[in-house]
Design a protein around this motif. Sequence first.
Motif, PDB file in Angstrom:
ATOM      1  N   ARG A   1       0.850  -1.175   0.000  1.00 44.46           N
ATOM      2  CA  ARG A   1       0.000   0.000   0.000  1.00 44.46           C
ATOM      3  C   ARG A   1       0.898   1.242   0.000  1.00 44.46           C
ATOM      4  O   ARG A   1       2.110   1.160   0.185  1.00 44.46           O
ATOM      5  N   MET A   2       0.292   2.416  -0.175  1.00 47.06           N
ATOM      6  CA  MET A   2       1.016   3.678  -0.148  1.00 47.06           C
ATOM      7  C   MET A   2       0.939   4.303   1.244  1.00 47.06           C
ATOM      8  O   MET A   2      -0.089   4.229   1.924  1.00 47.06           O
ATOM      9  N   PHE A   3       2.050   4.935   1.647  1.00 46.10           N
ATOM     10  CA  PHE A   3       2.160   5.595   2.946  1.00 46.10           C
ATOM     11  C   PHE A   3       2.765   6.974   2.751  1.00 46.10           C
ATOM     12  O   PHE A   3       3.347   7.274   1.704  1.00 46.10           O
ATOM     13  N   VAL A   4       2.661   7.823   3.790  1.00 47.91           N
ATOM     14  CA  VAL A   4       3.151   9.192   3.675  1.00 47.91           C
ATOM     15  C   VAL A   4       3.813   9.632   4.974  1.00 47.91           C
ATOM     16  O   VAL A   4       3.353   9.304   6.071  1.00 47.91           O
ATOM     17  N   LEU A   5       4.935  10.345   4.833  1.00 43.32           N
ATOM     18  CA  LEU A   5       5.639  10.990   5.942  1.00 43.32           C
ATOM     19  C   LEU A   5       5.503  12.492   5.805  1.00 43.32           C
ATOM     20  O   LEU A   5       5.456  13.024   4.691  1.00 43.32           O
ATOM     21  N   GLU A   6       5.500  13.205   6.926  1.00 41.05           N
ATOM     22  CA  GLU A   6       5.446  14.667   6.937  1.00 41.05           C
ATOM     23  C   GLU A   6       6.621  15.203   7.735  1.00 41.05           C
ATOM     24  O   GLU A   6       6.926  14.694   8.820  1.00 41.05           O
ATOM     25  N   SER A   7       7.284  16.242   7.202  1.00 41.06           N
ATOM     26  CA  SER A   7       8.457  16.789   7.879  1.00 41.06           C
ATOM     27  C   SER A   7       8.075  17.494   9.174  1.00 41.06           C
ATOM     28  O   SER A   7       7.019  18.124   9.279  1.00 41.06           O
ATOM     29  N   VAL A   8       8.940  17.379  10.157  1.00 37.02           N
ATOM     30  CA  VAL A   8       8.757  18.077  11.435  1.00 37.02           C
ATOM     31  C   VAL A   8       9.354  19.474  11.352  1.00 37.02           C
ATOM     32  O   VAL A   8       8.858  20.420  11.970  1.00 37.02           O
ATOM     33  N   THR A   9      10.431  19.636  10.573  1.00 37.98           N
ATOM     34  CA  THR A   9      11.084  20.928  10.347  1.00 37.98           C
ATOM     35  C   THR A   9      11.097  21.202   8.851  1.00 37.98           C
ATOM     36  O   THR A   9      10.566  20.428   8.060  1.00 37.98           O
ATOM     37  N   ASP A  10      11.721  22.307   8.442  1.00 37.99           N
ATOM     38  CA  ASP A  10      11.825  22.595   7.005  1.00 37.99           C
ATOM     39  C   ASP A  10      13.076  21.990   6.388  1.00 37.99           C
ATOM     40  O   ASP A  10      13.396  22.262   5.230  1.00 37.99           O
ATOM     41  N   ASP A  11      13.783  21.145   7.142  1.00 38.32           N
ATOM     42  CA  ASP A  11      14.981  20.482   6.647  1.00 38.32           C
ATOM     43  C   ASP A  11      14.581  19.161   6.001  1.00 38.32           C
ATOM     44  O   ASP A  11      14.066  18.260   6.674  1.00 38.32           O
ATOM     45  N   ALA A  12      14.824  19.041   4.707  1.00 39.08           N
ATOM     46  CA  ALA A  12      14.450  17.817   3.996  1.00 39.08           C
ATOM     47  C   ALA A  12      15.205  16.606   4.514  1.00 39.08           C
ATOM     48  O   ALA A  12      14.726  15.465   4.369  1.00 39.08           O
ATOM     49  N   LEU A  13      16.368  16.819   5.112  1.00 42.48           N
ATOM     50  CA  LEU A  13      17.159  15.722   5.661  1.00 42.48           C
ATOM     51  C   LEU A  13      16.949  15.585   7.164  1.00 42.48           C
ATOM     52  O   LEU A  13      17.708  14.900   7.851  1.00 42.48           O
ATOM     53  N   GLY A  14      15.903  16.223   7.671  1.00 36.63           N
ATOM     54  CA  GLY A  14      15.644  16.221   9.100  1.00 36.63           C
ATOM     55  C   GLY A  14      14.644  15.165   9.528  1.00 36.63           C
ATOM     56  O   GLY A  14      14.488  14.118   8.902  1.00 36.63           O
ATOM     57  N   GLU A  15      13.886  15.486  10.575  1.00 35.77           N
ATOM     58  CA  GLU A  15      12.974  14.527  11.193  1.00 35.77           C
ATOM     59  C   GLU A  15      11.626  14.511  10.468  1.00 35.77           C
ATOM     60  O   GLU A  15      11.124  15.545  10.032  1.00 35.77           O
ATOM     61  N   TYR A  16      11.032  13.318  10.399  1.00 33.65           N
ATOM     62  CA  TYR A  16       9.709  13.135   9.801  1.00 33.65           C
ATOM     63  C   TYR A  16       8.817  12.358  10.762  1.00 33.65           C
ATOM     64  O   TYR A  16       9.296  11.532  11.548  1.00 33.65           O
ATOM     65  N   LYS A  17       7.524  12.626  10.683  1.00 38.25           N
ATOM     66  CA  LYS A  17       6.562  11.796  11.394  1.00 38.25           C
ATOM     67  C   LYS A  17       5.770  10.986  10.387  1.00 38.25           C
ATOM     68  O   LYS A  17       5.437  11.454   9.290  1.00 38.25           O
ATOM     69  N   ASP A  18       5.461   9.757  10.756  1.00 38.19           N
ATOM     70  CA  ASP A  18       4.750   8.844   9.878  1.00 38.19           C
ATOM     71  C   ASP A  18       3.252   9.075  10.019  1.00 38.19           C
ATOM     72  O   ASP A  18       2.683   8.878  11.095  1.00 38.19           O
ATOM     73  N   LEU A  19       2.608   9.524   8.938  1.00 38.72           N
ATOM     74  CA  LEU A  19       1.167   9.772   8.955  1.00 38.72           C
ATOM     75  C   LEU A  19       0.366   8.538   8.558  1.00 38.72           C
ATOM     76  O   LEU A  19      -0.857   8.589   8.491  1.00 38.72           O
ATOM     77  N   GLY A  20       1.053   7.437   8.297  1.00 37.39           N
ATOM     78  CA  GLY A  20       0.366   6.193   7.999  1.00 37.39           C
ATOM     79  C   GLY A  20      -0.009   6.042   6.540  1.00 37.39           C
ATOM     80  O   GLY A  20       0.548   6.689   5.654  1.00 37.39           O
ATOM     81  N   GLN A  21      -0.990   5.203   6.303  1.00 36.72           N
ATOM     82  CA  GLN A  21      -1.393   4.861   4.938  1.00 36.72           C
ATOM     83  C   GLN A  21      -2.180   6.000   4.305  1.00 36.72           C
ATOM     84  O   GLN A  21      -2.934   6.709   4.967  1.00 36.72           O
TER      85      GLN A  21
END
Length: 472
Positions: free
Chosen positions: A122-142
């Motif tokens: 299935r497809m999943f999506v992450l969202e950045s926590v900061t504006d740094d593309a190489l930084g932290e992400y949170k998993d928003l799930g499917q």
Amino acid sequence: MIGGAVVAAAAVAVFAFVRFGNGGSPDMKADHFYNPVVENGADPWVIQQDGFYYYTHTVGNAIQIWKSRSLSEISSGETATVWTPPDGSPNSFDIWAPEIHWINGKWYIYYAADNGQNETHRMFVLESVTDDALGEYKDLGQITDPSNKWAIDGTVLQKPDGSLYFIWSGWEGDTNVSQHLYIAPMSSPSKISGDRVEISRPEHDWELIGQPTINEGPQVLMSDKKINIIYSASGSWTDDYTLGMLSADPDANVLDAASWKKHPLPVFAKTDDVFGPGHCSFVKSPDGKEDWIVYHAAKTSGSGWDRNVRMQPFKWNDDGTPDFGSPLSTKTAVPLPSGEDGRKRLEAENAVYGGMKVSDMAEASGGKAVGGWTGGDSYVEFQIEAEKKGLYVLALRYLNEGAVEQNLRVTINGKLKIDAKLDNGFNGQWSNEFIPVALQEGSNTIRFTGGDEWLSLDAVDVLPPQNMEKDR
């Protein structure tokens, strides 16, 4: 294998971080490069934002992002693993085709994954926590439509009015018979807000090679006259993997399947020595004057999923559709993207070497290459004088005409030793190996040893640390 007279000369490069020495041969800036730009990789994605290129491809067990100021030097960019999957989750395995998008002031990463069984992809999506593309992400799930069927290769279409649409490859039912392309509306970058609409399924002969039949890897390419979706067709494991195209008018209802016209022929297909070109992305040159396609191809005929990443410029037709031409051979010099500074090249024939031979080779960058390796007794040595210490990348261009991998030992300043494996001979396919090396400020001696009679060395491009790029 090459032959010729034994020659010895000194090679010292000149640029902001690597200088000539007295008596050095004129190794200078090169205005071209050779594919591949990433030696091992598939499903490449590149996006340009705020003067940087952000690149990712399928790693399989995580998501890794590269950041570079130069398009052709993405392999030497700063890199970070931004997400690893949790154990025992629906998205723990087979992480495929990640894409990073900048939408409404945040980074979003879309990726396909499963629980260890392909039918659960299935497809999943992450969202950045900061504006740094190489930084932290949170998993928003499917991210899914109401059908919740098998899905991979998700991407986003954002129209000029800001409306968002998700496009992906999926199964019509619950069994692996055929992969179709679907589109659905989005209420936000992480939510699909309506039913999926099928916009393409395999139907032409060139889409029906291999079983199951496949349309996948959709990518959006817009002009002021057309919304184009470039997709991959036929089996990705075959030589005949190719790119097809759907087009719609800019003001069309993209959720109406009738708005999309499928072009009857592939738009980017195999040649006599490029096989399985597919799963692409698109980006501008650093100065915005050129359009580039970044894609993967099989390393040679019959190599299946053993692929590398390549790039080349393309043009536009008067009707707003792209003209990609044909995929360029690894033997072809590709002009650097417009706005990139010349890369710094050390020609092997100008190096100091022992037990080696030089001969004319039309496909080599300087018209000559060095070969005749005899194992541990033979060597090629370059002198590099760096103004600043840092982690550089040596892009080693070579031809291996043998049937097995070559093993080279890279020795830096007589102490640090790195083992480099060079791919087996791919039916006359030139290749590049990208070797990170730590150089000290001042003089550095780089020596290559090993290899056998089937290996020819063309040149070494010295790619500087990316945080120095502005000062070149």
